[in-house]
Scaffold this motif. Sequence first.
Motif, PDB file in Angstrom:
ATOM      1  N   CYS A 177       1.210  -1.271  -0.117  1.00 13.14           N
ATOM      2  CA  CYS A 177      -0.490   0.468  -0.289  1.00 13.14           C
ATOM      3  C   CYS A 177       1.291   1.053  -0.200  1.00 13.14           C
ATOM      4  N   ILE A 178       0.674   2.170  -0.983  1.00 12.68           N
ATOM      5  CA  ILE A 178       1.227   3.324  -1.208  1.00 12.68           C
ATOM      6  C   ILE A 178       0.516   4.487  -0.054  1.00 12.68           C
ATOM      7  N   VAL A 179       0.989   5.995   0.319  1.00 13.92           N
ATOM      8  CA  VAL A 179       0.961   6.889   0.320  1.00 13.92           C
ATOM      9  C   VAL A 179       1.244   7.980  -0.919  1.00 13.92           C
ATOM     10  N   CYS A 180       0.504   8.951  -1.578  1.00 15.58           N
ATOM     11  CA  CYS A 180       0.657   9.607  -2.791  1.00 15.58           C
ATOM     12  C   CYS A 180       0.749  11.296  -2.129  1.00 15.58           C
ATOM     13  N   THR A 181       1.186  11.963  -2.859  1.00 17.46           N
ATOM     14  CA  THR A 181       1.107  13.009  -2.586  1.00 17.46           C
ATOM     15  C   THR A 181      -0.500  13.763  -2.925  1.00 17.46           C
ATOM     16  N   GLY A 182      -0.778  14.515  -1.273  1.00 18.51           N
ATOM     17  CA  GLY A 182      -2.469  15.153  -1.348  1.00 18.51           C
ATOM     18  C   GLY A 182      -2.823  16.352  -2.821  1.00 18.51           C
ATOM     19  N   THR A 183      -3.853  17.042  -2.587  1.00 21.69           N
ATOM     20  CA  THR A 183      -4.384  18.521  -3.077  1.00 21.69           C
ATOM     21  C   THR A 183      -4.838  19.253  -1.934  1.00 21.69           C
ATOM     22  N   THR A 184      -5.192  20.612  -2.486  1.00 17.35           N
ATOM     23  CA  THR A 184      -6.229  21.422  -1.968  1.00 17.35           C
ATOM     24  C   THR A 184      -7.555  21.178  -1.899  1.00 17.35           C
ATOM     25  N   ASP A 185      -8.428  21.249  -0.471  1.00 13.22           N
ATOM     26  CA  ASP A 185      -9.571  20.949  -0.341  1.00 13.22           C
ATOM     27  C   ASP A 185     -10.510  21.465  -1.806  1.00 13.22           C
ATOM     28  N   SER A 186     -10.743  22.853  -2.384  1.00 10.09           N
ATOM     29  CA  SER A 186     -11.081  22.960  -3.503  1.00 10.09           C
ATOM     30  C   SER A 186     -10.894  22.651  -5.179  1.00 10.09           C
ATOM     31  N   ILE A 187      -9.141  21.699  -4.947  1.00  6.34           N
ATOM     32  CA  ILE A 187      -8.948  21.350  -6.141  1.00  6.34           C
ATOM     33  C   ILE A 187      -9.995  19.785  -6.417  1.00  6.34           C
ATOM     34  N   ALA A 188      -9.717  18.647  -5.013  1.00  6.51           N
ATOM     35  CA  ALA A 188      -9.839  17.841  -4.821  1.00  6.51           C
ATOM     36  C   ALA A 188     -11.803  17.794  -4.826  1.00  6.51           C
ATOM     37  N   ALA A 189     -12.471  18.783  -4.511  1.00  5.37           N
ATOM     38  CA  ALA A 189     -13.575  19.224  -4.628  1.00  5.37           C
ATOM     39  C   ALA A 189     -14.071  19.175  -6.654  1.00  5.37           C
ATOM     40  N   PHE A 190     -12.871  19.850  -7.529  1.00  9.27           N
ATOM     41  CA  PHE A 190     -13.314  19.890  -8.933  1.00  9.27           C
ATOM     42  C   PHE A 190     -12.619  18.265  -9.528  1.00  9.27           C
ATOM     43  N   LEU A 191     -12.154  17.933  -8.932  1.00 11.98           N
ATOM     44  CA  LEU A 191     -11.484  16.839  -9.214  1.00 11.98           C
ATOM     45  C   LEU A 191     -12.253  15.367  -9.621  1.00 11.98           C
ATOM     46  N   ALA A 192     -13.513  16.131  -8.144  1.00  7.10           N
ATOM     47  CA  ALA A 192     -14.735  15.114  -8.042  1.00  7.10           C
ATOM     48  C   ALA A 192     -15.755  14.781  -9.408  1.00  7.10           C
ATOM     49  N   ALA A 193     -15.624  16.262  -9.242  1.00 10.06           N
ATOM     50  CA  ALA A 193     -17.050  16.723 -10.705  1.00 10.06           C
ATOM     51  C   ALA A 193     -16.629  15.972 -11.916  1.00 10.06           C
ATOM     52  N   ARG A 194     -15.434  15.495 -11.693  1.00  8.74           N
ATOM     53  CA  ARG A 194     -15.003  14.845 -13.193  1.00  8.74           C
ATOM     54  C   ARG A 194     -14.883  15.678 -14.372  1.00  8.74           C
ATOM     55  N   ALA A 195     -14.903  16.805 -14.277  1.00 11.74           N
ATOM     56  CA  ALA A 195     -14.667  18.181 -15.371  1.00 11.74           C
ATOM     57  C   ALA A 195     -13.197  18.349 -16.462  1.00 11.74           C
ATOM     58  N   THR A 196     -13.101  17.517 -17.173  1.00 13.35           N
ATOM     59  CA  THR A 196     -11.689  16.846 -17.523  1.00 13.35           C
ATOM     60  C   THR A 196     -11.443  17.456 -19.431  1.00 13.35           C
ATOM     61  N   GLU A 197     -12.156  18.127 -19.308  1.00 11.34           N
ATOM     62  CA  GLU A 197     -11.888  19.007 -20.669  1.00 11.34           C
ATOM     63  C   GLU A 197     -11.711  20.930 -20.559  1.00 11.34           C
ATOM     64  N   PRO A 198     -10.621  21.589 -21.212  1.00 13.46           N
ATOM     65  CA  PRO A 198     -10.686  23.080 -21.495  1.00 13.46           C
ATOM     66  C   PRO A 198     -12.285  23.170 -21.441  1.00 13.46           C
ATOM     67  N   GLY A 199     -12.570  24.594 -20.842  1.00  9.32           N
ATOM     68  CA  GLY A 199     -13.768  24.933 -20.575  1.00  9.32           C
ATOM     69  C   GLY A 199     -15.047  24.706 -19.728  1.00  9.32           C
ATOM     70  N   LYS A 200     -14.902  23.603 -19.159  1.00 11.51           N
ATOM     71  CA  LYS A 200     -15.340  22.698 -18.691  1.00 11.51           C
ATOM     72  C   LYS A 200     -14.922  23.407 -16.582  1.00 11.51           C
ATOM     73  N   ALA A 201     -16.259  23.684 -16.449  1.00 11.93           N
ATOM     74  CA  ALA A 201     -16.506  24.785 -14.947  1.00 11.93           C
ATOM     75  C   ALA A 201     -17.197  24.708 -14.096  1.00 11.93           C
TER      76      ALA A 201
END
Length: 382
Positions: A177-201
């Motif tokens: 089991c590995i441990v990976c670098t994290g991120t900020t709370d707001s970035i994590a929330a954006f990643l959760a939304a799965r908005a992956t293309e430019p122009g997605k907000a």
Amino acid sequence: MDWVSSWKATLFSLLEDIPITLRSLVSSISLDGTSATTLILNSESGEVLCQPFLYNQSCPDALPEVKSIAPANHTVCSGSSTLCKLVSWWNLKLPNRESAVLLHQADWLLWLLHGRLGVSDYNNALKVGYDPESESYPSWLISQPYSQLLPVVQAPGTSIGNLKDSIRRQFGFPDDCIVCTGTTDSIAAFLAARATEPGKAVTSLGSTLAIKLLSTKRVDDARYGVYSHRLDDKWLVGGASNTGGAILRQLFSDEQLERLSREINPTVASPLDYYPLKSSGERFPIADPNLAPRLLPRPNSDVEYLHGILESIARIEGKGYKLLKEMGATEAEEVLTAGGGAKNDKWIKIRERVLGLPVSKAVHTEASYGASLLALKGAKQK
């Protein structure tokens, strides 16, 4: 409040909450933390040397010095930036300050799991001055005497190392089991939304209104609180207004919001023009620390009043996306919605009309889901 002990207790409580039957299947762990929440530690022992600087804590004493070394309107040119917190602590001239290391909240919690002191990610490190475009600290920062306290920076979702043996044995996680670098709370929330293309907000309608837009171009301007986080080969451009759910809660109960919203016709524009704020001061999309709230005139009908406020907040959101476009960011094409305001279907329809864009509720809005996607990214690199 003993923040350090409470954060640690919460982390291990969450590990304990993972069902025993699933623990042997966990291959990778990551997490998110609040941006600009800062800890100073002894670089040898990991002992916390002072009370953590919380995300919203301002250090105006350090701001003139930071502004004198950083480029104009840089992200660090804010009293609450991580760099201002570091400079404020450094200027106390405590003994053995040279043998300290700076970590962000997420970095410190992850260190408890992997044991390698002094590792961060380029989302958390942005507000201490790290340049994610060049993947390095700039020369104006490296030349400062406190630069030796800065952590090593890696991309979010990068494997740091294996989970500590003691923790692995305690909870029954697998050997690899590995441990990976994290991120900020707001970035994590954006990643959760799965908005992956430019122009997605993603617009987060919580106590405030925060917008984040995936762009091919980086945009930064501290005057408006606009800065760009790197997301692989793209940029997540964001800004936050002081309007939002807090003022709605001040004026209406949850029951009233639900009941009155049902009576609103979202296809009809409200003639009322407000600037809903709890107190004076706005930074995005208008940079005016003295901007006064505008909540009058109030019509006799509570339905009309709520309609006017919801529509006015939508107009502020629209001005925000317009400003990002004027600054050079990719034009918004679709908006996903997170936060408590995402539950209000009538508001979503109002915003869709005002923005002239498709607006919908994000399927996943929890930051923890975004952090798990980073852990998955790290696992795939194994």
